[in-house]
Design a protein around this motif. Structure first.
Motif, mmCIF file in Angstrom:
data_model
loop_
_atom_site.group_PDB
_atom_site.id
_atom_site.type_symbol
_atom_site.label_atom_id
_atom_site.label_comp_id
_atom_site.label_asym_id
_atom_site.label_seq_id
_atom_site.Cartn_x
_atom_site.Cartn_y
_atom_site.Cartn_z
ATOM 1 N N TYR A 42 28.602 38.053 3.695
ATOM 2 C CA TYR A 42 28.110 37.180 2.637
ATOM 3 C C TYR A 42 29.189 36.153 2.348
ATOM 4 O O TYR A 42 30.371 36.506 2.255
ATOM 5 C CB TYR A 42 27.828 37.958 1.356
ATOM 6 C CG TYR A 42 26.641 38.892 1.369
ATOM 7 C CD1 TYR A 42 25.676 38.857 2.353
ATOM 8 C CD2 TYR A 42 26.490 39.839 0.352
ATOM 9 C CE1 TYR A 42 24.593 39.726 2.327
ATOM 10 C CE2 TYR A 42 25.417 40.697 0.318
ATOM 11 C CZ TYR A 42 24.463 40.641 1.313
ATOM 12 O OH TYR A 42 23.390 41.494 1.280
ATOM 13 N N VAL A 43 28.775 34.923 2.164
ATOM 14 C CA VAL A 43 29.681 33.846 1.790
ATOM 15 C C VAL A 43 29.136 33.213 0.516
ATOM 16 O O VAL A 43 27.997 32.727 0.494
ATOM 17 C CB VAL A 43 29.793 32.782 2.904
ATOM 18 C CG1 VAL A 43 30.717 31.642 2.484
ATOM 19 C CG2 VAL A 43 30.253 33.417 4.219
ATOM 20 N N PHE A 44 29.930 33.261 -0.533
ATOM 21 C CA PHE A 44 29.555 32.704 -1.830
ATOM 22 C C PHE A 44 30.464 31.533 -2.162
ATOM 23 O O PHE A 44 31.638 31.531 -1.772
ATOM 24 C CB PHE A 44 29.736 33.747 -2.942
ATOM 25 C CG PHE A 44 28.850 34.946 -2.846
ATOM 26 C CD1 PHE A 44 27.566 34.922 -3.373
ATOM 27 C CD2 PHE A 44 29.302 36.118 -2.258
ATOM 28 C CE1 PHE A 44 26.755 36.043 -3.316
ATOM 29 C CE2 PHE A 44 28.497 37.243 -2.190
ATOM 30 C CZ PHE A 44 27.212 37.200 -2.720
ATOM 31 N N MET B 3 21.824 25.339 -3.344
ATOM 32 C CA MET B 3 20.940 26.271 -2.679
ATOM 33 C C MET B 3 21.162 26.149 -1.172
ATOM 34 O O MET B 3 21.289 25.049 -0.643
ATOM 35 C CB MET B 3 19.492 25.943 -3.027
ATOM 36 C CG MET B 3 18.515 26.765 -2.268
ATOM 37 S SD MET B 3 16.761 26.569 -2.657
ATOM 38 C CE MET B 3 16.614 24.970 -3.364
ATOM 39 N N PHE B 4 21.209 27.291 -0.503
ATOM 40 C CA PHE B 4 21.455 27.323 0.932
ATOM 41 C C PHE B 4 20.195 27.774 1.658
ATOM 42 O O PHE B 4 19.589 28.781 1.293
ATOM 43 C CB PHE B 4 22.596 28.297 1.252
ATOM 44 C CG PHE B 4 23.889 27.940 0.591
ATOM 45 C CD1 PHE B 4 24.651 26.887 1.055
ATOM 46 C CD2 PHE B 4 24.351 28.664 -0.503
ATOM 47 C CE1 PHE B 4 25.854 26.554 0.452
ATOM 48 C CE2 PHE B 4 25.547 28.346 -1.108
ATOM 49 C CZ PHE B 4 26.302 27.281 -0.630
ATOM 50 N N PHE B 5 19.827 27.037 2.704
ATOM 51 C CA PHE B 5 18.711 27.453 3.551
ATOM 52 C C PHE B 5 18.899 26.869 4.944
ATOM 53 O O PHE B 5 19.686 25.945 5.143
ATOM 54 C CB PHE B 5 17.358 27.063 2.950
ATOM 55 C CG PHE B 5 17.200 25.604 2.642
ATOM 56 C CD1 PHE B 5 16.688 24.731 3.580
ATOM 57 C CD2 PHE B 5 17.551 25.108 1.397
ATOM 58 C CE1 PHE B 5 16.544 23.385 3.296
ATOM 59 C CE2 PHE B 5 17.408 23.768 1.094
ATOM 60 C CZ PHE B 5 16.902 22.895 2.052
ATOM 61 N N GLY B 6 18.182 27.431 5.905
ATOM 62 C CA GLY B 6 18.285 26.985 7.289
ATOM 63 C C GLY B 6 19.056 27.974 8.134
ATOM 64 O O GLY B 6 19.667 28.918 7.630
ATOM 65 N N THR B 7 18.997 27.755 9.451
ATOM 66 C CA THR B 7 19.671 28.614 10.424
ATOM 67 C C THR B 7 20.484 27.738 11.363
ATOM 68 O O THR B 7 19.993 26.722 11.850
ATOM 69 C CB THR B 7 18.634 29.425 11.231
ATOM 70 O OG1 THR B 7 17.838 30.190 10.328
ATOM 71 C CG2 THR B 7 19.300 30.362 12.224
ATOM 72 N N TYR B 8 21.711 28.156 11.623
ATOM 73 C CA TYR B 8 22.648 27.379 12.433
ATOM 74 C C TYR B 8 23.354 28.306 13.412
ATOM 75 O O TYR B 8 23.398 29.514 13.194
ATOM 76 C CB TYR B 8 23.674 26.685 11.522
ATOM 77 C CG TYR B 8 22.978 25.863 10.463
ATOM 78 C CD1 TYR B 8 22.605 24.558 10.709
ATOM 79 C CD2 TYR B 8 22.643 26.439 9.237
ATOM 80 C CE1 TYR B 8 21.918 23.818 9.743
ATOM 81 C CE2 TYR B 8 21.958 25.699 8.272
ATOM 82 C CZ TYR B 8 21.603 24.394 8.530
ATOM 83 O OH TYR B 8 20.913 23.681 7.590
ATOM 84 N N ALA B 9 23.904 27.749 14.482
ATOM 85 C CA ALA B 9 24.520 28.571 15.524
ATOM 86 C C ALA B 9 25.918 28.071 15.891
ATOM 87 O O ALA B 9 26.147 27.596 16.998
ATOM 88 C CB ALA B 9 23.619 28.597 16.758
ATOM 89 N N ARG C 97 23.592 32.265 -1.350
ATOM 90 C CA ARG C 97 24.715 32.615 -0.486
ATOM 91 C C ARG C 97 24.403 32.189 0.956
ATOM 92 O O ARG C 97 23.263 31.905 1.310
ATOM 93 C CB ARG C 97 24.999 34.111 -0.530
ATOM 94 C CG ARG C 97 23.928 34.946 0.111
ATOM 95 C CD ARG C 97 24.146 36.444 -0.008
ATOM 96 N NE ARG C 97 23.048 37.150 0.640
ATOM 97 C CZ ARG C 97 21.859 37.348 0.113
ATOM 98 N NH1 ARG C 97 21.589 36.898 -1.108
ATOM 99 N NH2 ARG C 97 20.915 37.992 0.772
ATOM 100 N N VAL C 98 25.453 32.199 1.748
ATOM 101 C CA VAL C 98 25.348 31.999 3.190
ATOM 102 C C VAL C 98 25.610 33.361 3.823
ATOM 103 O O VAL C 98 26.398 34.149 3.299
ATOM 104 C CB VAL C 98 26.403 30.970 3.655
ATOM 105 C CG1 VAL C 98 26.460 30.867 5.163
ATOM 106 C CG2 VAL C 98 26.132 29.604 3.018
#
Length: 143
Positions: free
Chosen positions: A41-43, A1-7, A111-112
């Motif tokens: 989208y990145v799977f 599972m993907f979560f969070g925010t990155y820069a 997904r990312v």
């Protein structure tokens, strides 16, 4: 599972370093494609295969299904992160998403998503009020 925010930053060769929290899941290989709202989208390869199986269930006679699958599959690119956890974003996908140096990478469950940072900030600003004011069930079983 993907979560969070990155820069992360896009380098001069069109590569990004994957966020550390996503690396284990993405290191075996990924599929990048056009996403909605002009993000990417990145799977994981496995998740994309499952997504593929669902999309191809749409009858060929359904114009919306044909259009959706064309957009998803014609832009798809299988990529392999290198030893430095960098992944190249193909030029056609960078153009589609309007990606420049400053990126925002978000976890979106299965997904990312990769966004141009300015586009993400605008999207987030647009959606804040509607998110705060949801009074009906949007996703079955939630709220």
């Amino acid at each position: 599972m993907f979560f969070g925010t990155y820069a992360p930053k896009l380098d001069e060769k069109g590569r990004i370093i994957l966020p550390a929290k996503f690396r284990d899941e993405l290191s075996p290989g990924i599929v990048m494609t056009r996403g909605q709202e002009n993000c990417l989208y990145v799977f994981t390869t496995r998740e994309f295969e499952e997504y593929y199986a669902k999309i191809t269930q749409a009858p060929l006679t359904d114009q919306s299904g044909r259009s959706f699958s064309r957009m998803m599959f014609s832009g798809a690119s299988a990529e392999q992160p290198d030893k430095q956890n960098r992944v190249t974003i193909p030029a056609n996908l960078r153009a589609w998403a309007g990606l420049d140096r400053d990126l925002t990478v978000i976890g979106a469950g299965n997904r990312v998503e990769i966004w141009d940072s300015a586009a993400w900030d605008a999207y987030l600003s647009e959606q804040e009020d509607s998110f705060a004011n949801i009074t009906e069930e949007v996703i079955p079983g939630l709220i």
